[in-house]
Motif scaffolding. Sequence first.
Motif, short mmCIF file in Angstrom:
data_model
loop_
_atom_site.label_atom_id
_atom_site.label_comp_id
_atom_site.label_asym_id
_atom_site.label_seq_id
_atom_site.Cartn_x
_atom_site.Cartn_y
_atom_site.Cartn_z
N ASP A 74 -5.49 7.58 16.46
CA ASP A 74 -4.99 6.82 17.61
C ASP A 74 -5.97 5.76 18.10
N ALA A 75 -7.15 5.69 17.50
CA ALA A 75 -8.18 4.76 17.96
C ALA A 75 -7.81 3.32 17.62
N GLN A 76 -8.38 2.41 18.40
CA GLN A 76 -8.33 0.98 18.11
C GLN A 76 -9.75 0.55 17.76
N ILE A 77 -9.90 -0.07 16.60
CA ILE A 77 -11.23 -0.42 16.09
C ILE A 77 -11.36 -1.92 15.92
N VAL A 78 -12.45 -2.47 16.45
CA VAL A 78 -12.83 -3.85 16.19
C VAL A 78 -14.07 -3.80 15.31
N THR A 79 -14.02 -4.45 14.15
CA THR A 79 -15.14 -4.42 13.22
C THR A 79 -15.50 -5.85 12.81
N ILE A 80 -16.78 -6.14 12.74
CA ILE A 80 -17.27 -7.51 12.56
C ILE A 80 -18.04 -7.64 11.26
N GLU A 81 -17.71 -8.68 10.48
CA GLU A 81 -18.39 -8.92 9.21
C GLU A 81 -18.63 -10.42 9.04
N LYS A 82 -19.86 -10.81 8.72
CA LYS A 82 -20.18 -12.23 8.59
C LYS A 82 -20.18 -12.72 7.15
N ASP A 83 -20.18 -11.81 6.17
CA ASP A 83 -20.11 -12.21 4.77
C ASP A 83 -18.65 -12.42 4.39
N GLU A 84 -18.31 -13.64 3.98
CA GLU A 84 -16.90 -13.97 3.75
C GLU A 84 -16.27 -13.15 2.63
N GLU A 85 -17.02 -12.94 1.55
CA GLU A 85 -16.47 -12.18 0.43
C GLU A 85 -16.15 -10.75 0.84
N ARG A 86 -17.08 -10.14 1.57
CA ARG A 86 -16.85 -8.76 2.02
C ARG A 86 -15.75 -8.72 3.08
N PHE A 87 -15.71 -9.72 3.94
CA PHE A 87 -14.64 -9.80 4.93
C PHE A 87 -13.27 -9.81 4.25
N GLN A 88 -13.11 -10.64 3.24
CA GLN A 88 -11.83 -10.73 2.54
C GLN A 88 -11.51 -9.42 1.83
N GLN A 89 -12.53 -8.79 1.26
CA GLN A 89 -12.32 -7.52 0.58
C GLN A 89 -11.91 -6.43 1.57
N ALA A 90 -12.58 -6.41 2.73
CA ALA A 90 -12.23 -5.44 3.76
C ALA A 90 -10.82 -5.67 4.28
N LYS A 91 -10.47 -6.93 4.45
CA LYS A 91 -9.14 -7.28 4.92
C LYS A 91 -8.08 -6.74 3.98
N ARG A 92 -8.31 -6.89 2.67
CA ARG A 92 -7.36 -6.36 1.68
C ARG A 92 -7.29 -4.84 1.72
N ASN A 93 -8.46 -4.20 1.84
CA ASN A 93 -8.48 -2.74 1.85
C ASN A 93 -7.77 -2.17 3.07
N ILE A 94 -7.95 -2.81 4.22
CA ILE A 94 -7.30 -2.37 5.44
C ILE A 94 -5.79 -2.60 5.35
N LYS A 95 -5.40 -3.72 4.77
CA LYS A 95 -3.97 -4.01 4.58
C LYS A 95 -3.35 -3.03 3.60
N ASP A 96 -4.05 -2.75 2.50
CA ASP A 96 -3.53 -1.80 1.51
C ASP A 96 -3.32 -0.40 2.10
N ALA A 97 -4.16 -0.08 3.10
CA ALA A 97 -4.03 1.23 3.76
C ALA A 97 -3.02 1.19 4.91
N SER A 98 -2.43 0.00 5.16
CA SER A 98 -1.46 -0.19 6.25
C SER A 98 -2.05 0.18 7.61
N LYS A 99 -3.29 -0.26 7.86
CA LYS A 99 -3.97 0.07 9.11
C LYS A 99 -4.26 -1.17 9.96
N GLU A 100 -3.58 -2.29 9.69
CA GLU A 100 -3.84 -3.52 10.44
C GLU A 100 -3.56 -3.37 11.93
N ASP A 101 -2.65 -2.48 12.29
CA ASP A 101 -2.32 -2.29 13.71
C ASP A 101 -3.44 -1.59 14.48
N HIS A 102 -4.33 -0.92 13.75
CA HIS A 102 -5.39 -0.16 14.41
C HIS A 102 -6.78 -0.73 14.17
N ILE A 103 -6.93 -1.56 13.14
CA ILE A 103 -8.25 -2.12 12.82
C ILE A 103 -8.17 -3.64 12.86
#
Length: 218
Positions: A74-103
């Motif tokens: 039930d948590a809401q998470i804000v997570t910060i990343e300054k490396d663009e490659e890792r940011f894009q990779q994290a974005k895909r992983n979060i989307k693949d897990a269908s957790k965009e509403d919480h992260i």
Amino acid sequence: MDKITEYLMQSLPANEARVTELEQTAEKDGVPIMDPLGMNFVMQLIRLTNPGRILEIGTAIGYSALRMLEANPDAQIVTIEKDEERFQQAKRNIKDASKEDHIDIVYGDAIDYLQQVKDSTFDLVLIDAAKGKYQCFFELSAPLLTNGGLILSDNVLFKGYVADSEKQHPNYQVIAEKIRTYNDWLINHPDFTTSIVPIGDGIAISIKGRGKELSYHA
């Protein structure tokens, strides 16, 4: 791996396939993520305290954000990343897990973000980014933290170099000295009570409001 660590690793609960895949990807690509023991310890703290809003400084590939959400769906998470490659990779992983509403993953420098955000509050902060900036991250996060909230700092024992100043490495002792200074500052902070737990790579648990009753979300 010593016998205690080996025993503890064997006692960890089985991961879902997607978690194991993320761990394998991180190892293959050389991306630093929280080690399994440290990650499971943080997850247990989250289960105990049930933080409604979590701030993570240092997303990497989204591994720890997804694991923290696993501990409190039930948590809401804000997570910060300054490396663009890792940011894009994290974005895909979060989307693949269908957790965009919480992260909510933010691309940019954490210091810039923290200096701009004034009206947000968090119940837990996880600091796991540039070691030399830990104190700055902490100072900027502290005003956003609810009373009784936790700030967790990962890697505060840094491969054993923090505790052993005679252990030689061309780069690690420089980082270790910065972390040692941070730990000393943290332990003596007037507004927080801190304990350093020798699990994983060392996790500092800092509670806001020394001697005050804790107030977590029910």
